[in-house]
Motif scaffolding. Structure first.
Motif, mmCIF file in Angstrom:
data_model
loop_
_atom_site.group_PDB
_atom_site.id
_atom_site.type_symbol
_atom_site.label_atom_id
_atom_site.label_comp_id
_atom_site.label_asym_id
_atom_site.label_seq_id
_atom_site.Cartn_x
_atom_site.Cartn_y
_atom_site.Cartn_z
ATOM 1 N N LEU A 95 120.711 26.932 -26.667
ATOM 2 C CA LEU A 95 121.723 27.187 -27.685
ATOM 3 C C LEU A 95 122.998 27.725 -27.038
ATOM 4 N N THR A 96 124.108 27.444 -27.670
ATOM 5 C CA THR A 96 125.396 27.913 -27.154
ATOM 6 C C THR A 96 125.786 29.227 -27.826
ATOM 7 N N ASP A 97 126.798 29.879 -27.259
ATOM 8 C CA ASP A 97 127.291 31.106 -27.865
ATOM 9 C C ASP A 97 127.876 30.848 -29.254
ATOM 10 N N VAL A 98 128.411 29.649 -29.471
ATOM 11 C CA VAL A 98 128.951 29.292 -30.784
ATOM 12 C C VAL A 98 127.829 29.211 -31.815
ATOM 13 N N GLU A 99 126.716 28.602 -31.432
ATOM 14 C CA GLU A 99 125.585 28.498 -32.349
ATOM 15 C C GLU A 99 124.995 29.873 -32.652
ATOM 16 N N LEU A 100 124.896 30.727 -31.630
ATOM 17 C CA LEU A 100 124.391 32.077 -31.863
ATOM 18 C C LEU A 100 125.305 32.852 -32.812
ATOM 19 N N GLU A 101 126.598 32.678 -32.636
ATOM 20 C CA GLU A 101 127.548 33.355 -33.517
ATOM 21 C C GLU A 101 127.391 32.871 -34.958
ATOM 22 N N ALA A 102 127.196 31.565 -35.136
ATOM 23 C CA ALA A 102 127.015 31.011 -36.477
ATOM 24 C C ALA A 102 125.751 31.580 -37.130
ATOM 25 N N LEU A 103 124.674 31.667 -36.359
ATOM 26 C CA LEU A 103 123.442 32.240 -36.889
ATOM 27 C C LEU A 103 123.623 33.715 -37.224
ATOM 28 N N ALA A 104 124.319 34.442 -36.349
ATOM 29 C CA ALA A 104 124.528 35.870 -36.572
ATOM 30 C C ALA A 104 125.334 36.117 -37.847
ATOM 31 N N GLN A 105 126.351 35.298 -38.080
ATOM 32 C CA GLN A 105 127.145 35.464 -39.301
ATOM 33 C C GLN A 105 126.303 35.138 -40.529
ATOM 34 N N THR A 106 125.522 34.058 -40.444
ATOM 35 C CA THR A 106 124.688 33.652 -41.581
ATOM 36 C C THR A 106 123.620 34.688 -41.873
ATOM 37 N N TRP A 107 123.086 35.305 -40.822
ATOM 38 C CA TRP A 107 122.024 36.308 -40.981
ATOM 39 C C TRP A 107 122.575 37.725 -41.088
ATOM 40 N N SER A 108 123.870 37.881 -41.204
ATOM 41 C CA SER A 108 124.461 39.219 -41.266
ATOM 42 C C SER A 108 124.075 39.907 -42.572
ATOM 43 N N GLU A 109 124.218 41.210 -42.561
ATOM 44 C CA GLU A 109 123.936 41.978 -43.783
ATOM 45 C C GLU A 109 124.847 41.529 -44.915
ATOM 46 N N HIS A 110 126.088 41.230 -44.588
ATOM 47 C CA HIS A 110 127.053 40.815 -45.600
ATOM 48 C C HIS A 110 126.638 39.511 -46.274
ATOM 49 N N CYS A 111 126.192 38.543 -45.474
ATOM 50 C CA CYS A 111 125.865 37.226 -46.028
ATOM 51 C C CYS A 111 124.430 37.139 -46.545
ATOM 52 N N LYS A 112 123.512 37.804 -45.870
ATOM 53 C CA LYS A 112 122.089 37.660 -46.186
ATOM 54 C C LYS A 112 121.558 38.799 -47.055
ATOM 55 N N HIS A 113 122.252 39.935 -47.057
ATOM 56 C CA HIS A 113 121.793 41.128 -47.803
ATOM 57 C C HIS A 113 120.339 41.454 -47.445
ATOM 58 N N LYS A 114 120.123 41.650 -46.157
ATOM 59 C CA LYS A 114 118.756 41.868 -45.662
ATOM 60 C C LYS A 114 118.131 43.145 -46.218
ATOM 61 N N ILE A 115 118.922 44.207 -46.326
ATOM 62 C CA ILE A 115 118.378 45.457 -46.855
ATOM 63 C C ILE A 115 118.035 45.292 -48.331
ATOM 64 N N PHE A 116 118.927 44.656 -49.063
ATOM 65 C CA PHE A 116 118.736 44.458 -50.492
ATOM 66 C C PHE A 116 117.528 43.564 -50.782
ATOM 67 N N SER A 117 117.205 42.687 -49.834
ATOM 68 C CA SER A 117 116.098 41.749 -50.039
ATOM 69 C C SER A 117 114.819 42.176 -49.329
ATOM 70 N N ALA A 118 114.848 43.291 -48.631
ATOM 71 C CA ALA A 118 113.716 43.709 -47.811
ATOM 72 C C ALA A 118 112.586 44.310 -48.653
ATOM 73 N N ARG A 119 111.449 44.485 -48.011
ATOM 74 C CA ARG A 119 110.332 45.190 -48.632
ATOM 75 C C ARG A 119 110.557 46.692 -48.423
ATOM 76 N N ILE A 120 110.675 47.430 -49.514
ATOM 77 C CA ILE A 120 111.032 48.846 -49.478
ATOM 78 C C ILE A 120 109.832 49.699 -49.877
ATOM 79 N N GLU A 121 109.525 50.704 -49.076
ATOM 80 C CA GLU A 121 108.509 51.687 -49.444
ATOM 81 C C GLU A 121 109.235 52.920 -49.976
ATOM 82 N N TYR A 122 109.094 53.170 -51.273
ATOM 83 C CA TYR A 122 109.849 54.226 -51.936
ATOM 84 C C TYR A 122 108.958 55.425 -52.246
#
Length: 464
Positions: free
Chosen positions: A233-260
């Motif tokens: 993979l190239t640095d461009v492809e890694l950057e594209a994946l990183a942006q797509t998987w970012s907290e801003h785009c993916k909302h990983k915390i909001f979608s995660a499994r939370i132990e409350y």
């Protein structure tokens, strides 16, 4: 040659901006001074003639009734300390861009590639202030070090003939040849994290290893080679994946499994806050409404749409801009409100925006406890956010009709900035439901809006 145009109020004109700074110095920093006067500086990095610059200084850059100007010489006088504040290279300078447009209209010709106008402000402080105090004033009151730089001169250091040296905050390296690098991902876990860290990808080890596994898949390698791509993979492809998987785009915390834990012995596991309390709650409400369900479009377009009456639908969107507002309160809040304005206008076949709303959560503006380095004081966040939403919303012609503010010191580390907007759209247009749209092959894409600055690059790394 870069020209420097300094604009200031005439001596008999009250400087309200300077008086506000003087009052804030006493109120927030406990520093009492005799007076503060302000000057606006336009650094014109363009091939203009002396006559053209004089015309610009006397015309669009100043009001000759109440202001005076100086070109390549100082206007500063009668001060003990001068602080000049301007933007760092690459940061969006809206006033500078407007000045550039005005000069282009005046001269009848466009600026060449790389030519621009940059703005800064000089604060002339008269009083018993040393350079150490001036540094505190600049860092804690006048500027945001993340996006702005400042220079400090005592009266003895100031060059009375030439003034402050010309500073052109131009981004360098733009003429460099673009390169694409192949990144070796067949490395240790430590090396994977180094790649993420140095590339500012903000991907954790689990995510990096998932990409590593994908890149090593023989089927993926074969498919890439079929299209003439290297196996790695190239640095461009890694950057594209990183942006797509970012907290801003993916909302990983909001979608995660939370132990409350509720603090009273109760425990609960929540599989996605978003799916449980927003999507799930909406689903339950719609089910209870039955035939009276008013939801037309939810969780699939830029904003939600409900039925208002038989002829009109109501479009509504609210989002947060918390981290951006913590770092740059004015810019973060402004982009928050204009972002939801954009979303409403781009929903379905388009809505006409009718009002804005907001909810802000800050620590007390009188917060007096120590703050970590580079964390802005809650008062500055409060003032910047309110101004940003005002400029982005009301000054766009969309009134803010209601809102609320919550103060709690637990928001000192990160404020909550909710921005919302509503719009109306006809229930149907030419017999077609206006809340529905679908991209078709052959459709044209039109991008509108102002150019962005390089200060937005990697914004998705920390947004949300």
């Amino acid at each position: 040659m870069a020209w420097r145009v300094v604009v200031g109020l005439k001596d008999d004109v009250r400087d309200a901006r300077g008086e506000t700074v003087r009052e804030n110095l006493k109120r927030f920093l406990g520093i009492e001074v005799t007076s503060v006067r302000t000057l606006d500086v336009y650094t014109i990095d363009a091939a203009l003639s002396a006559d053209e610059v004089e015309a610009a200084a006397a015309g669009p850059l100043s009001d000759p009734v109440i202001q005076e100007t100086a070109i390549n010489r100082p206007l500063a006088r009668d001060f003990d300390v001068l602080i000049e504040v301007g933007f760092r290279p690459g940061v969006t300078d809206n006033v500078g861009r407007t000045a550039r447009e005005a000069i282009q209209y005046l001269t009848g010709r466009t600026f060449a590639e790389g030519e621009a106008v940059y703005t800064s402000t000089q604060y002339l402080i008269k009083g018993d202030v040393d350079k150490e105090q001036a540094e505190t004033i600049a860092a804690d009151l006048l500027a945001n070090g993340l996006i702005q730089r400042w220079d400090i001169y005592t009266a003895q250091e100031f060059d009375r003939e030439h003034g402050v040296p010309v500073h052109v905050p131009k981004v360098g390296g733009l003429d460099a040849e673009p390169t694409v690098r192949t990144i070796d991902l067949d490395v240790s876990d430590e090396e994977l994290m180094r790649i993420s860290r140095e590339g500012m990808l903000a991907l954790n080890l689990e995510e990096m290893k998932r990409i590593q596994t994908y890149a090593a898949d023989p089927e993926v390698v074969a498919e890439r080679r079929k299209y003439g791509l290297e196996a790695g993979l190239t640095d461009v492809e890694l950057e594209a994946l990183a942006q797509t998987w970012s907290e801003h785009c993916k909302h990983k915390i909001f979608s995660a499994r939370i132990e409350y834990e509720d603090g009273q012995g109760g425990r609960e596991e929540i599989d996605s806050l978003f799916k449980t309390f927003i999507v799930g709650a909406t689903r339950e409400v719609r089910a209870r409404m039955g035939d009276k369900d008013i939801c037309l479009s939810v969780f699939k377009d830029n904003a939600g749409v409900i039925r208002f009456n038989d002829d009109w639908s109501l479009c509504f969107k609210v989002e947060t801009h918390n981290s951006p507002s913590a770092l740059d309160p004015y810019g973060g809040a402004l982009t928050g409100i204009v972002g939801v304005n954009r979303d409403g206008a781009g929903t379905g076949l388009g809505a006409r925006l009718i009002f804005n709303t907001d909810v802000f959560c800050f620590a007390s503006p009188f917060y007096d406890k120590p703050l970590p380095k580079r964390l802005l004081h809650p008062r500055r966040i409060f003032e910047g956010v309110v101004e940003g939403v005002e400029h982005g919303g009301n000054k766009s012609g969309i009134p803010t009709i209601n809102g609320s503010i919550v103060f709690d010191d637990r928001f000192a580390g990160k404020p909550l900035v909710y921005c919302g907007t509503a719009g109306i759209m006809p229930a149907s247009i030419n017999g077609r439901p206006s809340h529905e749209k679908k991209a078709q092959v052959g459709d044209h894409i039109i991008m509108t809006g102002g150019r962005i600055g390089k200060d937005g690059i990697h914004g998705a790394t920390f947004s949300s």
